[in-house]
Structures are given as C-alpha cells and as structure tokens.
Design a protein around this motif. Structure first.
Motif, PDB file in Angstrom:
ATOM      1  N   THR A 153      -0.365  -4.776   3.020  1.00  0.00           N
ATOM      2  CA  THR A 153       0.901  -4.522   3.696  1.00  0.00           C
ATOM      3  C   THR A 153       1.328  -3.069   3.494  1.00  0.00           C
ATOM      4  N   TYR A 154       2.165  -2.594   4.425  1.00  0.00           N
ATOM      5  CA  TYR A 154       2.797  -1.282   4.273  1.00  0.00           C
ATOM      6  C   TYR A 154       4.139  -1.312   4.998  1.00  0.00           C
ATOM      7  N   GLY A 162      -1.568   2.224   4.567  1.00  0.00           N
ATOM      8  CA  GLY A 162      -2.062   0.870   4.824  1.00  0.00           C
ATOM      9  C   GLY A 162      -3.511   0.872   5.279  1.00  0.00           C
ATOM     10  N   ILE A 163      -3.843   1.768   6.211  1.00  0.00           N
ATOM     11  CA  ILE A 163      -5.214   1.832   6.726  1.00  0.00           C
ATOM     12  C   ILE A 163      -6.180   2.276   5.634  1.00  0.00           C
ATOM     13  N   ASN A 164      -5.765   3.225   4.823  1.00  0.00           N
ATOM     14  CA  ASN A 164      -6.631   3.669   3.725  1.00  0.00           C
ATOM     15  C   ASN A 164      -6.902   2.545   2.732  1.00  0.00           C
ATOM     16  N   ARG A 165      -5.890   1.706   2.478  1.00  0.00           N
ATOM     17  CA  ARG A 165      -6.093   0.572   1.571  1.00  0.00           C
ATOM     18  C   ARG A 165      -7.084  -0.422   2.202  1.00  0.00           C
ATOM     19  N   VAL A 166      -6.953  -0.660   3.504  1.00  0.00           N
ATOM     20  CA  VAL A 166      -7.893  -1.530   4.205  1.00  0.00           C
ATOM     21  C   VAL A 166      -9.309  -0.998   4.079  1.00  0.00           C
ATOM     22  N   LEU A 167      -9.489   0.294   4.313  1.00  0.00           N
ATOM     23  CA  LEU A 167     -10.821   0.895   4.234  1.00  0.00           C
ATOM     24  C   LEU A 167     -11.394   0.784   2.828  1.00  0.00           C
ATOM     25  N   ASP A 168     -10.541   0.926   1.829  1.00  0.00           N
ATOM     26  CA  ASP A 168     -10.985   0.800   0.446  1.00  0.00           C
ATOM     27  C   ASP A 168     -11.550  -0.588   0.181  1.00  0.00           C
ATOM     28  N   PHE A 169     -10.846  -1.619   0.645  1.00  0.00           N
ATOM     29  CA  PHE A 169     -11.335  -2.984   0.461  1.00  0.00           C
ATOM     30  C   PHE A 169     -12.573  -3.253   1.319  1.00  0.00           C
ATOM     31  N   LYS A 170     -12.612  -2.697   2.517  1.00  0.00           N
ATOM     32  CA  LYS A 170     -13.791  -2.857   3.370  1.00  0.00           C
ATOM     33  C   LYS A 170     -15.032  -2.299   2.677  1.00  0.00           C
ATOM     34  N   ALA A 187       0.816  -1.216   0.000  1.00  0.00           N
ATOM     35  CA  ALA A 187       0.000   0.000   0.000  1.00  0.00           C
ATOM     36  C   ALA A 187       0.845   1.261   0.000  1.00  0.00           C
ATOM     37  N   GLY A 188       2.000   1.210   0.629  1.00  0.00           N
ATOM     38  CA  GLY A 188       2.882   2.365   0.744  1.00  0.00           C
ATOM     39  C   GLY A 188       3.816   2.170   1.910  1.00  0.00           C
ATOM     40  N   GLU A 189       4.542   3.193   2.274  1.00  0.00           N
ATOM     41  CA  GLU A 189       5.499   3.074   3.374  1.00  0.00           C
ATOM     42  C   GLU A 189       4.917   3.547   4.702  1.00  0.00           C
ATOM     43  N   GLU A 190       3.802   4.272   4.673  1.00  0.00           N
ATOM     44  CA  GLU A 190       3.245   4.859   5.893  1.00  0.00           C
ATOM     45  C   GLU A 190       1.983   4.132   6.358  1.00  0.00           C
ATOM     46  N   ARG A 191       1.751   4.168   7.675  1.00  0.00           N
ATOM     47  CA  ARG A 191       0.587   3.512   8.280  1.00  0.00           C
ATOM     48  C   ARG A 191      -0.718   4.020   7.675  1.00  0.00           C
TER      49      ARG A 191
END
Length: 315
Positions: A277-278, A51-59, A44-48
C-alpha cells in the motif's frame, strides 16, 4: 485469539473510526511523523513511486504482488476523481513497465459515497485501462451496510471485464449465500476474515467456528475450479488447507505482517502474494492492521522507540 487480544482488537476497530482522534494525529507536528515512522512497516510511503518500488522489490524476491492507493469513504466528487486518476496513472505506469500485479481499491474511494453511478463510471474506466495493460483489479469489501451495493456494482462490471475480482468477508453471516452466487462470475475471489466492527447479529466472532467456515469457503471455490486468493495470516488455517499448491490458488498477506510465514510458503512453491500500500491516508489502514493481528503492535511500538532513540542519540 485470546480474550485480551479480542478486546484489544475490538478497541482498535473503534479507534479506527474516531475522526476526532484521526484529525488530532494528522495535525500534531510531533505525533504524526512519529506514528508514520511506525506505519512504514505496513505502508510503502505516501508517493506512487514508493509503492511501485516496493512492488518491484518483492517481485525480485519471487513474490506475487498487489498494490493499493489507500483511501475510502471519500465524500467529495473532486477527491473521487482525483483518486480514480491516481489509480489510472498507477495502472498505466505498471503496464508501461510490464509489471504484472493486482491493483486493489475500495469503491467508496472512487465514488460510491456519492452515487453508485459515479462509482461505476470510474470503475468501468479503471477496468478498461487495466484490461488494456493485462492487469488484474480487486474490489475490496467494506462495512456490511455497503455489501449489497458493492456486490451489485461488481456483478455489473464482471459481465464486461473478467479481469475484476471481488473480496468476501468470511465473518459475515450472509457471506455463505453470497459466495454460492459469486462463484458463477469469472472474477477472482479473495477471502478475508473481516476487519470491520459489526453488530453481533451480523457476524461470527473469531475462533474455531470462523476458521472452519473459512476452510469451507476455500473448499467450495476449489471444487468449482474458481480463481482464489486466500488472504489470511492465520497459520492454523493454512495448515488445514490441502490445496495451497493448486494452480488456481494464491496466498496473500499484508506487507509487514507474518513475512516469515509467507517466505516459508514461497519456498514450498506456494504462490505467495504481498499486499503493498501507499498514500497519505494511512491512519485507518494501519489501525485496522493492528486490529487484525494484535501482535503487530509489538513491532509497531518497537519501530517507533528505535527511531525515537536513534533521533535522541543523533541530537
């Protein structure tokens, strides 16, 4: 997997452990950003926040998720504490935003390379934080020489925190015995084929025999009504499993790998899960992803070429 794909996969596993090559790539002003652009399909990228934004996108698209701050084989206690604190902050942030997900990690990232007691202390702290926020943890599996220590630490924490699960590499010959014991513990079991390069006497190479073993492991978990994560991109295996809609079962695939297959499962009411992952330590992770499913190399190179071409056009 074809013979040439097997050779390619084994070569990538060897490259993944080449610290000189890793250092060269990380210090290259031209190569590092170029390869990272290709890696963005899988990371997703290097920053937390990324990662969280990618999780929310899939959610928002109806998928279950798992998230990992990438890292392993950390040999500095200071860096282990940093990693533990990053995971703790990740868990707290997910909890505060009421994001139901799984947090995955390697024990060698949070202390096991220094001592089992440091790893357990950090694991216990993370398990307590995760339980407070109703978040599941998943311990990843690493090279076979670490398996006994990983399982020992898992069994200790599982007796205290049932929200912690464990990963089993089906390719290892010892895993049949391990599984029969682990189904007596409460944590979810995640089955993976295995991505590490092992000596020939320790594992079963990829092929029909390994696929049959994988399906047998799934059946054993189902028969014991044990929570199970079927972590594979192998469509042939999934077609042979009759329990994909079982309430205790989820199918997990890596972000950027076989999105078409996972989408199809999701549309058929299978609990479909994306592994996000991030982090900055993406090199080893990405090389293992290419080794695990060699056709990924096509999209990886295409992404780099397209980015390179677009950059040349802009210039």
């Amino acid at each position: 997997m074809l013979n040439e794909e097997i050779r390619f996969s084994e070569s990538l596993k060897s490259i993944a452990r080449d610290q000189n090559l890793k250092a060269y790539i990380q210090n290259s002003e031209e190569l590092f950003p170029l390869l990272f652009k290709g890696a963005k399909r899988f990371v997703a990228g290097e920053e937390r926040t990324e990662g969280i934004n990618r999780v929310l996108d899939f959610k928002n698209k109806g998928y279950e998720t798992s998230i990992e701050y990438i890292g392993e084989n950390t040999t500095s206690e200071k860096e282990c504490i940093f990693a533990k604190n990053e995971f703790k902050d990740l868990i707290e942030e997910l909890g505060n935003q009421h994001i139901k997900t799984t947090v995955s990690f390697d024990l060698s990232h949070i202390g096991m390379m220094i001592s089992d007691e440091l790893a357990f202390a950090n694991l216990e702290e993370l398990s307590s934080e995760a339980q407070k926020h109703h978040i599941q943890l998943m311990i990843s599996m690493e090279e076979s020489q670490k398996t006994d220590r990983i399982l020992s630490l898992y069994k200790r924490i599982s007796n205290l925190y049932p929200n912690v699960g464990i990963t089993i590499q089906v390719q290892l010959n010892r895993s049949s015995t391990d599984l029969k014991e682990l189904i007596n513990y409460p944590g979810k079991i995640r089955l993976v084929k295995g991505a590490y390069q092992e000596s020939e006497d320790k594992y079963l190479p990829r092929g029909e025999e390994l696929n049959k073993r994988y399906i047998d492991f799934v059946s054993l978990c189902i028969d014991h009504h044990h929570p199970l994560s079927i972590a594979t991109h192998d469509e042939n295996i999934l077609k042979q499993i009759d329990y994909l809609n079982h309430s205790n079962v989820e199918v997990e695939m890596l972000d950027g790998v076989r999105a078409d297959l996972l989408s199809s499962l999701n549309e058929n009411n299978v609990k479909a899960k994306v592994y996000v992952t991030y982090g900055s330590e993406w090199y080893l992770y990405v090389v293992h992803r290419l080794a695990e499913y060699p056709p990924n190399i096509y999209s990886f190179i295409s992404d780099i070429v397209e980015i390179r071409t677009n950059r040349e056009i802009r210039n």
